[in-house]
Design a protein around this motif. Sequence first.
Motif, PDB file in Angstrom:
ATOM      1  N   PRO A   7       7.622  -1.803  -0.216  1.00  8.44           N
ATOM      2  CA  PRO A   7       8.422  -2.299   0.903  1.00  8.44           C
ATOM      3  C   PRO A   7       8.769  -1.197   1.903  1.00  8.44           C
ATOM      4  CG  PRO A   7       9.717  -2.270  -1.119  1.00  8.44           C
ATOM      5  CD  PRO A   7       8.339  -1.848  -1.483  1.00  8.44           C
ATOM      6  N   THR A   8       8.882  -1.590   3.169  1.00 10.44           N
ATOM      7  CA  THR A   8       9.296  -0.647   4.215  1.00 10.44           C
ATOM      8  C   THR A   8      10.620  -1.079   4.832  1.00 10.44           C
ATOM      9  OG1 THR A   8       8.095  -1.869   5.931  1.00 10.44           O
ATOM     10  CG2 THR A   8       6.903  -0.090   4.813  1.00 10.44           C
ATOM     11  N   ASN A   9      11.232  -2.112   4.267  1.00 15.86           N
ATOM     12  CA  ASN A   9      12.458  -2.668   4.845  1.00 15.86           C
ATOM     13  C   ASN A   9      13.723  -2.189   4.135  1.00 15.86           C
ATOM     14  OD1 ASN A   9      12.223  -4.043   2.469  1.00 15.86           O
ATOM     15  ND2 ASN A   9      12.296  -6.093   3.343  1.00 15.86           N
ATOM     16  N   GLY A  10      13.642  -1.074   3.434  1.00 18.48           N
ATOM     17  CA  GLY A  10      14.817  -0.536   2.757  1.00 18.48           C
ATOM     18  C   GLY A  10      14.958  -0.959   1.306  1.00 18.48           C
ATOM     19  N   ARG A  11      14.150  -1.909   0.870  1.00 26.18           N
ATOM     20  CA  ARG A  11      14.181  -2.307  -0.545  1.00 26.18           C
ATOM     21  C   ARG A  11      13.593  -1.189  -1.394  1.00 26.18           C
ATOM     22  NH1 ARG A  11      13.572  -8.229  -1.960  1.00 26.18           N
ATOM     23  NH2 ARG A  11      14.234  -9.330  -0.094  1.00 26.18           N
ATOM     24  N   ASN A  16       6.742  -5.691  -8.741  1.00 21.09           N
ATOM     25  CA  ASN A  16       5.423  -6.210  -9.119  1.00 21.09           C
ATOM     26  C   ASN A  16       5.194  -7.666  -8.716  1.00 21.09           C
ATOM     27  OD1 ASN A  16       4.558  -3.781 -10.361  1.00 21.09           O
ATOM     28  ND2 ASN A  16       5.822  -4.299 -12.136  1.00 21.09           N
ATOM     29  N   LYS A  17       5.928  -8.162  -7.743  1.00 22.36           N
ATOM     30  CA  LYS A  17       5.762  -9.548  -7.291  1.00 22.36           C
ATOM     31  C   LYS A  17       4.841  -9.653  -6.081  1.00 22.36           C
ATOM     32  CE  LYS A  17       8.906 -11.154 -10.139  1.00 22.36           C
ATOM     33  NZ  LYS A  17       8.611 -10.892 -11.494  1.00 22.36           N
ATOM     34  N   THR A  63       5.199 -10.473   5.667  1.00 22.89           N
ATOM     35  CA  THR A  63       5.550  -9.566   6.763  1.00 22.89           C
ATOM     36  C   THR A  63       5.110  -8.144   6.451  1.00 22.89           C
ATOM     37  OG1 THR A  63       7.427 -10.940   7.403  1.00 22.89           O
ATOM     38  CG2 THR A  63       7.478  -8.643   8.118  1.00 22.89           C
ATOM     39  N   GLU A  64       5.343  -7.698   5.230  1.00 27.34           N
ATOM     40  CA  GLU A  64       4.932  -6.348   4.832  1.00 27.34           C
ATOM     41  C   GLU A  64       3.410  -6.203   4.844  1.00 27.34           C
ATOM     42  OE1 GLU A  64       6.740  -3.609   4.358  1.00 27.34           O
ATOM     43  OE2 GLU A  64       8.589  -4.699   4.753  1.00 27.34           O
ATOM     44  N   PHE A  65       2.707  -7.232   4.394  1.00 25.47           N
ATOM     45  CA  PHE A  65       1.244  -7.230   4.399  1.00 25.47           C
ATOM     46  C   PHE A  65       0.739  -7.096   5.834  1.00 25.47           C
ATOM     47  CE2 PHE A  65      -2.858  -9.495   4.543  1.00 25.47           C
ATOM     48  CZ  PHE A  65      -3.542  -8.905   3.488  1.00 25.47           C
ATOM     49  N   LYS A  66       1.317  -7.882   6.748  1.00 23.83           N
ATOM     50  CA  LYS A  66       0.900  -7.832   8.147  1.00 23.83           C
ATOM     51  C   LYS A  66       1.188  -6.469   8.772  1.00 23.83           C
ATOM     52  CE  LYS A  66       1.054 -12.642   9.595  1.00 23.83           C
ATOM     53  NZ  LYS A  66       1.757 -13.596  10.472  1.00 23.83           N
ATOM     54  N   LYS A  67       2.310  -5.874   8.426  1.00 22.93           N
ATOM     55  CA  LYS A  67       2.636  -4.529   8.933  1.00 22.93           C
ATOM     56  C   LYS A  67       1.587  -3.522   8.479  1.00 22.93           C
ATOM     57  CE  LYS A  67       7.682  -4.652   9.030  1.00 22.93           C
ATOM     58  NZ  LYS A  67       8.872  -4.066   8.394  1.00 22.93           N
ATOM     59  N   LEU A  68       1.201  -3.645   7.220  1.00 22.02           N
ATOM     60  CA  LEU A  68       0.226  -2.729   6.639  1.00 22.02           C
ATOM     61  C   LEU A  68      -1.090  -2.712   7.424  1.00 22.02           C
ATOM     62  CD1 LEU A  68       0.447  -2.929   2.802  1.00 22.02           C
ATOM     63  CD2 LEU A  68      -0.740  -1.134   3.999  1.00 22.02           C
ATOM     64  N   TYR A  69      -1.513  -3.890   7.885  1.00 27.82           N
ATOM     65  CA  TYR A  69      -2.808  -4.023   8.555  1.00 27.82           C
ATOM     66  C   TYR A  69      -2.667  -4.202  10.069  1.00 27.82           C
ATOM     67  CZ  TYR A  69      -4.618  -4.397   3.869  1.00 27.82           C
ATOM     68  OH  TYR A  69      -4.933  -4.136   2.548  1.00 27.82           O
ATOM     69  N   ASN A  70      -1.459  -3.998  10.593  1.00 24.21           N
ATOM     70  CA  ASN A  70      -1.223  -4.132  12.032  1.00 24.21           C
ATOM     71  C   ASN A  70      -1.616  -5.508  12.562  1.00 24.21           C
ATOM     72  OD1 ASN A  70       0.167  -2.206  13.377  1.00 24.21           O
ATOM     73  ND2 ASN A  70      -1.620  -0.948  13.845  1.00 24.21           N
TER      74      ASN A  70
END
Length: 72
Positions: A7-11, A16-17, A63-70
């Motif tokens: 995660p990049t949102n502070g979590r 493992n989910k 959202t995290e997946f989309k951030k990863l791949y722009n």
Amino acid sequence: MIIDIEPTNGRKSFYNKAKIVINENKHQLLSYNTIICEYNIDSGEFIMIYNNKLSNTSRIHLTEFKKLYNIK
């Protein structure tokens, strides 16, 4: 190959989910053992595979997946 999404949102973690399944040029988001979407590295094509309503947590994984791949 399967890798965890960090995660990049502070979590601290997604516990493992949320994972990325890598099959050659296709990377898939696995959220709670369900393939949610797929991104083709070569073509840049993004496809939603799971079209039912996502849980709040699965939306965060997406959202995290989309951030990863722009992906917008």
